[in-house]
Design a protein around this motif. Structure first.
Motif, PDB file in Angstrom:
ATOM      1  N   PHE A 109       0.905  -1.046  -0.026  1.00  0.00           N
ATOM      2  CA  PHE A 109      -0.376   0.131   0.149  1.00  0.00           C
ATOM      3  C   PHE A 109       0.920   1.223  -0.274  1.00  0.00           C
ATOM      4  O   PHE A 109       2.227   1.811   1.117  1.00  0.00           O
ATOM      5  CB  PHE A 109      -0.979  -0.021   1.380  1.00  0.00           C
ATOM      6  N   THR A 110       0.886   2.353  -1.048  1.00  0.00           N
ATOM      7  CA  THR A 110       1.885   2.914  -0.698  1.00  0.00           C
ATOM      8  C   THR A 110       1.374   4.736  -1.108  1.00  0.00           C
ATOM      9  O   THR A 110       2.182   5.370  -1.277  1.00  0.00           O
ATOM     10  CB  THR A 110       2.382   3.399  -2.455  1.00  0.00           C
ATOM     11  N   LEU A 111       0.522   4.483  -0.282  1.00  0.00           N
ATOM     12  CA  LEU A 111      -0.624   5.822   0.298  1.00  0.00           C
ATOM     13  C   LEU A 111       0.157   5.889   1.310  1.00  0.00           C
ATOM     14  O   LEU A 111      -0.755   5.370   2.542  1.00  0.00           O
ATOM     15  CB  LEU A 111      -1.584   6.650  -0.476  1.00  0.00           C
ATOM     16  N   ILE A 112       0.955   6.944   1.844  1.00  0.00           N
ATOM     17  CA  ILE A 112       1.449   6.769   2.825  1.00  0.00           C
ATOM     18  C   ILE A 112       1.539   8.479   4.059  1.00  0.00           C
ATOM     19  O   ILE A 112       1.921   8.640   3.260  1.00  0.00           O
ATOM     20  CB  ILE A 112       3.137   5.603   3.026  1.00  0.00           C
ATOM     21  N   PRO A 113       0.523   8.014   4.817  1.00  0.00           N
ATOM     22  CA  PRO A 113       1.555   9.409   5.610  1.00  0.00           C
ATOM     23  C   PRO A 113       2.541   9.410   6.789  1.00  0.00           C
ATOM     24  O   PRO A 113       2.522   7.822   6.572  1.00  0.00           O
ATOM     25  CB  PRO A 113       0.493   9.366   7.186  1.00  0.00           C
ATOM     26  N   SER A 114       3.871   9.840   7.342  1.00  0.00           N
ATOM     27  CA  SER A 114       4.497  10.028   7.380  1.00  0.00           C
ATOM     28  C   SER A 114       4.647  10.793   8.895  1.00  0.00           C
ATOM     29  O   SER A 114       3.886  11.680   8.660  1.00  0.00           O
ATOM     30  CB  SER A 114       5.493  10.422   6.611  1.00  0.00           C
TER      31      SER A 114
ATOM     32  N   ALA B 271       9.413  18.643  18.212  1.00  0.00           N
ATOM     33  CA  ALA B 271       9.300  18.915  17.053  1.00  0.00           C
ATOM     34  C   ALA B 271       8.565  17.951  16.358  1.00  0.00           C
ATOM     35  O   ALA B 271       8.832  16.753  17.152  1.00  0.00           O
ATOM     36  CB  ALA B 271       9.955  19.363  16.689  1.00  0.00           C
ATOM     37  N   TYR B 272       7.890  18.359  15.559  1.00  0.00           N
ATOM     38  CA  TYR B 272       7.431  17.025  14.709  1.00  0.00           C
ATOM     39  C   TYR B 272       7.145  17.682  13.568  1.00  0.00           C
ATOM     40  O   TYR B 272       7.515  18.734  13.022  1.00  0.00           O
ATOM     41  CB  TYR B 272       5.767  16.784  15.134  1.00  0.00           C
ATOM     42  N   ARG B 273       7.097  16.291  12.577  1.00  0.00           N
ATOM     43  CA  ARG B 273       6.850  16.621  10.820  1.00  0.00           C
ATOM     44  C   ARG B 273       5.956  15.270  10.680  1.00  0.00           C
ATOM     45  O   ARG B 273       5.851  14.570  10.441  1.00  0.00           O
ATOM     46  CB  ARG B 273       8.268  16.367   9.968  1.00  0.00           C
ATOM     47  N   LEU B 274       4.427  16.330  10.633  1.00  0.00           N
ATOM     48  CA  LEU B 274       3.674  15.241   9.535  1.00  0.00           C
ATOM     49  C   LEU B 274       3.670  15.665   7.844  1.00  0.00           C
ATOM     50  O   LEU B 274       3.565  16.190   6.916  1.00  0.00           O
ATOM     51  CB  LEU B 274       2.260  15.824  10.207  1.00  0.00           C
ATOM     52  N   GLY B 275       3.573  14.136   7.105  1.00  0.00           N
ATOM     53  CA  GLY B 275       3.423  14.557   5.593  1.00  0.00           C
ATOM     54  C   GLY B 275       2.363  13.178   5.158  1.00  0.00           C
ATOM     55  O   GLY B 275       2.181  12.573   6.186  1.00  0.00           O
ATOM     56  N   LEU B 276       2.344  13.601   3.743  1.00  0.00           N
ATOM     57  CA  LEU B 276       2.011  12.229   3.593  1.00  0.00           C
ATOM     58  C   LEU B 276       2.410  12.297   1.848  1.00  0.00           C
ATOM     59  O   LEU B 276       2.287  13.351   1.252  1.00  0.00           O
ATOM     60  CB  LEU B 276      -0.191  13.133   2.639  1.00  0.00           C
ATOM     61  N   TYR B 277       2.584  10.884   1.625  1.00  0.00           N
ATOM     62  CA  TYR B 277       2.636  10.758   0.320  1.00  0.00           C
ATOM     63  C   TYR B 277       2.102   9.151  -0.846  1.00  0.00           C
ATOM     64  O   TYR B 277       2.270   8.684   0.047  1.00  0.00           O
ATOM     65  CB  TYR B 277       4.613  10.120   0.226  1.00  0.00           C
ATOM     66  N   GLU B 278       2.482  10.061  -1.943  1.00  0.00           N
ATOM     67  CA  GLU B 278       1.625   8.446  -3.113  1.00  0.00           C
ATOM     68  C   GLU B 278       3.409   7.971  -3.179  1.00  0.00           C
ATOM     69  O   GLU B 278       4.144   8.773  -3.758  1.00  0.00           O
ATOM     70  CB  GLU B 278       0.272   9.111  -3.339  1.00  0.00           C
ATOM     71  N   PHE B 279       3.690   6.589  -3.375  1.00  0.00           N
ATOM     72  CA  PHE B 279       5.080   6.418  -3.703  1.00  0.00           C
ATOM     73  C   PHE B 279       4.446   5.922  -4.848  1.00  0.00           C
ATOM     74  O   PHE B 279       5.800   4.965  -5.284  1.00  0.00           O
ATOM     75  CB  PHE B 279       5.636   5.852  -2.459  1.00  0.00           C
ATOM     76  N   ASN B 280       3.561   5.577  -5.287  1.00  0.00           N
ATOM     77  CA  ASN B 280       3.383   4.335  -6.691  1.00  0.00           C
ATOM     78  C   ASN B 280       2.380   5.268  -7.858  1.00  0.00           C
ATOM     79  O   ASN B 280       1.304   4.789  -7.980  1.00  0.00           O
ATOM     80  CB  ASN B 280       3.467   3.621  -6.504  1.00  0.00           C
ATOM     81  N   ALA B 281       2.123   6.806  -8.134  1.00  0.00           N
ATOM     82  CA  ALA B 281       1.255   7.345  -8.523  1.00  0.00           C
ATOM     83  C   ALA B 281       1.246   7.110 -10.330  1.00  0.00           C
ATOM     84  O   ALA B 281       2.292   6.797 -10.128  1.00  0.00           O
ATOM     85  CB  ALA B 281       2.284   9.017  -8.759  1.00  0.00           C
ATOM     86  N   LEU B 282      -0.125   7.074 -10.516  1.00  0.00           N
ATOM     87  CA  LEU B 282      -0.451   6.490 -12.274  1.00  0.00           C
ATOM     88  C   LEU B 282       0.110   4.995 -12.539  1.00  0.00           C
ATOM     89  O   LEU B 282       1.175   4.927 -13.401  1.00  0.00           O
ATOM     90  CB  LEU B 282       0.489   7.447 -13.065  1.00  0.00           C
ATOM     91  N   GLY B 283       1.521   4.296 -11.137  1.00  0.00           N
ATOM     92  CA  GLY B 283       1.156   2.901 -11.804  1.00  0.00           C
ATOM     93  C   GLY B 283       2.174   3.356 -11.639  1.00  0.00           C
ATOM     94  O   GLY B 283       3.221   1.773 -12.413  1.00  0.00           O
ATOM     95  N   ARG B 284       3.238   3.823 -11.511  1.00  0.00           N
ATOM     96  CA  ARG B 284       4.491   3.673 -12.541  1.00  0.00           C
ATOM     97  C   ARG B 284       5.871   3.787 -11.552  1.00  0.00           C
ATOM     98  O   ARG B 284       6.532   4.822 -12.594  1.00  0.00           O
ATOM     99  CB  ARG B 284       4.586   4.702 -13.576  1.00  0.00           C
ATOM    100  N   ASN B 285       5.153   3.826 -10.123  1.00  0.00           N
ATOM    101  CA  ASN B 285       6.897   4.225  -9.237  1.00  0.00           C
ATOM    102  C   ASN B 285       7.816   5.674  -9.468  1.00  0.00           C
ATOM    103  O   ASN B 285       8.273   6.337  -9.328  1.00  0.00           O
ATOM    104  CB  ASN B 285       7.705   3.482  -9.637  1.00  0.00           C
ATOM    105  N   ILE B 286       6.346   6.818  -9.887  1.00  0.00           N
ATOM    106  CA  ILE B 286       6.043   7.958  -9.757  1.00  0.00           C
ATOM    107  C   ILE B 286       5.375   8.301  -7.580  1.00  0.00           C
ATOM    108  O   ILE B 286       4.735   7.991  -7.005  1.00  0.00           O
ATOM    109  CB  ILE B 286       5.301   8.647 -10.762  1.00  0.00           C
ATOM    110  N   THR B 287       6.791   9.185  -7.180  1.00  0.00           N
ATOM    111  CA  THR B 287       6.701  10.065  -5.721  1.00  0.00           C
ATOM    112  C   THR B 287       6.232  11.189  -5.780  1.00  0.00           C
ATOM    113  O   THR B 287       6.595  11.861  -6.595  1.00  0.00           O
ATOM    114  CB  THR B 287       7.938   9.422  -5.037  1.00  0.00           C
ATOM    115  N   PHE B 288       5.148  11.031  -4.821  1.00  0.00           N
ATOM    116  CA  PHE B 288       4.254  12.513  -4.844  1.00  0.00           C
ATOM    117  C   PHE B 288       4.159  12.981  -3.600  1.00  0.00           C
ATOM    118  O   PHE B 288       3.219  12.032  -3.062  1.00  0.00           O
ATOM    119  CB  PHE B 288       4.013  12.981  -5.950  1.00  0.00           C
TER     120      PHE B 288
END
Length: 421
Positions: free
Chosen positions: A96-101, A113-130
């Motif tokens: 599963f590749t839509l990942i909160p950080s 201190a803290y850092r919160l993020g959200l990343y998709e590591f398989n955008a368009l099914g082509r291993n694109i990270t956004f």
């Protein structure tokens, strides 16, 4: 002449016989993938329809697939087709590749201190990270990141990064320090090139603006209380990667060399270079153990400046030390830890670890003898836990507690997503 003709026919016969023995790939089939595009997997694979069946090449393809964020595990099967041809099946278990950080870090000085993020590591099914992140470290910060290592071909890609980062940074001078509100706003464009399975290169430029505003602490007439500097940065990264993955376990060696040259429009922050190499060594220990090591060797232009580039920091190199407690123009850092799987039930893994983080820094304007000075050496042993989801990419929630054993040390927790290194 007759002997020559006979030799030619004999040679042709032998060559045709050898060729006939070659096993040929009839088709490459992809199974088990849902979001990851089969066309993408085929485009980055070395095995193609019509190529010679070679288990060494197939195994390299499988290793490449297991390094993708979208793949938790991969394996292959080979079945005969007809006329000395074979079908090759790549079986994929997807992450599963839509990942909160999330990263949270504290010390016994009540820093938080803290850092919160959200990343998709398989955008368009082509291993694109956004994706992007929001950070609260006294001040607000954010970033947006795009990375497509196979955007143009199976060797050429592109990365674009934007960040607006604001923190409270200590500035060290005259054996004392002051605190500044520091802002770094940047846009970066990188070209990505993969020479072969083990070697890749990143290169590009970064335009950024650094802004320093004095908040409190010591002052010096030679240290400005306000700075706003426009800079250009040329950047290159070369990586040699021989790592192999089996779910939470890693084995093998990796070396990553980073080099940057920075130009400045202000004499207070002169042009400088910075380079460092991270060496990683991982070894499986029995069925449930993993020994992990990272050695960083870094050097930069040795200007006598309070704004030196290498920092001593909780989230970067020494767990428990605090948030940017010192700076230097050279660094030697060793992180070593033993990871032991305590519980493994289906998708869930509980892993314990014992670590030692140790490092030393060269003072701005100093010499290499600074690395052996007691004041510059930090040693922090500690313990930690990892809560791992085997089917979600980088779904490793870590808790580490480090305690300093060298003079003037602190102690503290470091929380985060993903292994520390």
């Amino acid at each position: 002449m007759k002997k020559l003709v006979n030799f030619i026919f004999l040679f042709a016969f032998v060559i045709s016989g050898v060729s006939a023995q070659n096993k040929i790939v009839h088709d490459l089939k992809i199974q088990g993938n849902k979001k990851l595009k089969s066309s993408f997997v085929k485009s980055i694979s070395s095995i193609k329809s019509g190529s010679i069946l070679d288990s060494t090449i197939i195994e390299q393809d499988i290793l490449r697939l297991k390094r993708l964020p979208s793949v938790s595990h991969a394996y292959y099967q080979v079945f005969p087709s007809d006329d000395n041809q074979y079908n090759v099946f790549y079986n994929i278990e997807e992450n599963f590749t839509l990942i909160p950080s999330a990263n949270i870090f504290t010390t016994d000085n009540d820093e938080f201190a803290y850092r919160l993020g959200l990343y998709e590591f398989n955008a368009l099914g082509r291993n694109i990270t956004f994706g992007g992140f929001y950070q609260k470290d006294i001040y607000d910060s954010y970033a947006i990141n795009f990375r497509a290592p196979y955007l143009f071909s199976n060797k050429v890609g592109l990365a674009i990064n934007f960040q607006d980062l604001t923190t409270q940074e200590p500035v060290f001078f005259d054996n004392t320090s002051s605190n500044y509100k520091y802002n770094n706003k940047s846009i970066e464009v990188l070209g990505l090139y993969e020479f072969n399975f083990s070697n890749r290169l990143e290169f590009g430029i970064n335009y950024f603006v650094e802004d320093y505003q004095y908040k409190f602490g010591a002052t010096n007439p030679n240290v400005p209380q306000e700075l706003n500097v426009h800079k250009w940065l040329a950047k290159g990264i070369y990586e040699y990667n021989k790592l192999d993955y089996f779910y939470q376990y890693v084995s093998g060696f990796k070396s990553q060399f980073n080099f940057q040259y920075v130009t400045s429009t202000n004499d207070m922050l002169p042009d400088f270079f910075i380079g460092w190499n991270d060496f990683f060594l991982f070894k499986r220990v029995g069925e449930k153990g993993n020994w992990a090591n990272r050695l960083r060797l870094g050097i930069s232009t040795n200007d006598e400046t309070p704004f030196a580039p290498f920092s001593v920091d909780n989230n970067l190199n020494i767990r428990g030390v605090g948030n940017t407690i010192d700076r230097g123009t050279g660094a030697i850092v060793l992180n070593t830890e033993y990871r032991q799987t305590l519980i493994e039930k289906g998708w869930f893994v509980l892993q314990g670890n014992a670590f030692i983080d140790a490092g030393s820094w060269r003072n701005p304007g100093g010499d290499f003898g600074d690395f052996s000075k007691d004041d510059n050496i930090k040693v922090y042993p500690g313990l930690g836990l990892r809560f791992i989801h085997k089917k979600i990419y980088n779904a490793i929630f870590r808790i580490d507690y480090g305690v300093g054993v060298t003079p003037n040390s602190s102690k503290g927790f470091v929380f985060g997503i993903g292994q520390y290194f």
